[in-house]
Design a protein around this motif. Structure first.
Motif, mmCIF file in Angstrom:
data_model
loop_
_atom_site.group_PDB
_atom_site.id
_atom_site.type_symbol
_atom_site.label_atom_id
_atom_site.label_comp_id
_atom_site.label_asym_id
_atom_site.label_seq_id
_atom_site.Cartn_x
_atom_site.Cartn_y
_atom_site.Cartn_z
ATOM 1 N N THR A 50 -1.600 -10.772 1.360
ATOM 2 C CA THR A 50 -1.946 -10.367 -0.008
ATOM 3 C C THR A 50 -3.427 -10.006 -0.104
ATOM 4 O O THR A 50 -3.799 -9.005 -0.737
ATOM 5 C CB THR A 50 -1.602 -11.496 -1.010
ATOM 6 N N GLN A 85 3.350 -8.975 -5.541
ATOM 7 C CA GLN A 85 4.245 -10.024 -5.052
ATOM 8 C C GLN A 85 4.915 -10.721 -6.235
ATOM 9 O O GLN A 85 6.102 -10.973 -6.236
ATOM 10 C CB GLN A 85 3.421 -11.016 -4.225
ATOM 11 N N ASP A 161 3.430 -5.616 -1.955
ATOM 12 C CA ASP A 161 3.244 -6.984 -1.485
ATOM 13 C C ASP A 161 4.547 -7.763 -1.660
ATOM 14 O O ASP A 161 4.840 -8.241 -2.752
ATOM 15 C CB ASP A 161 2.112 -7.648 -2.274
ATOM 16 N N GLU A 162 5.311 -7.878 -0.604
ATOM 17 C CA GLU A 162 6.602 -8.564 -0.640
ATOM 18 C C GLU A 162 7.371 -8.231 -1.922
ATOM 19 O O GLU A 162 7.688 -9.116 -2.698
ATOM 20 C CB GLU A 162 6.395 -10.082 -0.537
#
Ligand SMILES: Nc1ncnc2c1ncn2[C@@H]1O[C@H](COP(=O)(O)OP(=O)(O)OP(=O)(O)O)[C@@H](O)[C@H]1O
Ligand SMILES: [Mg+2]
Length: 189
Positions: A50, A85, A161-162
């Motif tokens: 991140t 994320q 991010d994910e």
């Protein structure tokens, strides 16, 4: 610093100070990503994924080292868009308003906003739900809104991010396939 890649990262280091202790989030990272590449960064929780994306997105300053994102001749704006994320949708905006947000903020022409918003709403299968608010959506649908917004922005590079971390296996699989299909079609370059 060389400029071989679309994204060139040289000696990137990030140190955080947490409770008076130094946390080395990134240590001397080098890499180069070419135009049109789709790259995944893998690593255990806390390894700095991140942090790296936040630096590339301009949300965080490196402690040392540097990075460069080469803009193309057409100099598309924005340079980068990020899918976060955690949930990145704005609760008081409808699905449509959320997808159009980046374009509106940059004062894109109304027709461009409408066309691109509708195009990506269709791509992620949310056309029918465009007047709903995030609280009326499932987790997977909210991630679709974030992805549609990122693509509608038409950035030079797309940072994610994910984006599917919060989803169950089945939805994760479906959205991964959809993302690849949209990417293939758009060919981010
Ligand atoms: N704002 C901050 N202040 C202090 N420490 C931070 C901050 N942001 C990140 N860190 C620390 O930096 C390290 C890397 O964090 P980061 O969030 O980049 O990891 P990650 O690889 O994304 O992890 P995850 O897979 O759990 O999302 C961790 O030790 C984290 O505690
Ligand atoms: Mg992370």
């Amino acid at each position: 610093m060389s400029h071989l890649g679309k994204i060139q990262v040289d000696g990137l280091t990030k140190v955080f100070i947490k409770n008076k202790e130094r946390v080395m989030a990134l240590e001397n990272i080098d890499f180069s990503i070419k135009d049109g590449e789709f790259v995944c960064i893998l690593g255990p929780s806390g390894c700095g994924k991140t942090t790296l994306l936040r630096i590339l997105a301009g949300l965080e300053k490196p402690s040392s080292g540097e990075f460069n994102i080469q803009s193309s001749e057409s100099a598309r704006h924005p340079l980068q868009s990020m899918v976060f994320q955690e949930q990145g949708v704005i609760p008081w905006m409808t699905v449509e308003e959320n997808v159009a947000l980046g374009l509106r903020m940059r004062h894109a022409p109304k027709k461009v906003i409408n066309d691109r918003t509708n195009h990506y709403l269709e791509k992620v299968g949310l056309s029918k739900y465009k007047n709903l608010y995030p609280k009326e959506l499932s987790g997977g649908m909210k991630q679709r809104v974030s992805i549609a917004r990122a693509f509608a922005n038409d950035p030079e590079i797309l940072l994610m991010d994910e984006p599917f971390a919060a989803l169950d296996e089945q939805n994760k699989f479906i959205l991964q396939e959809e993302l690849l299909a949209i990417w293939e079609e758009t060919k981010r370059q």
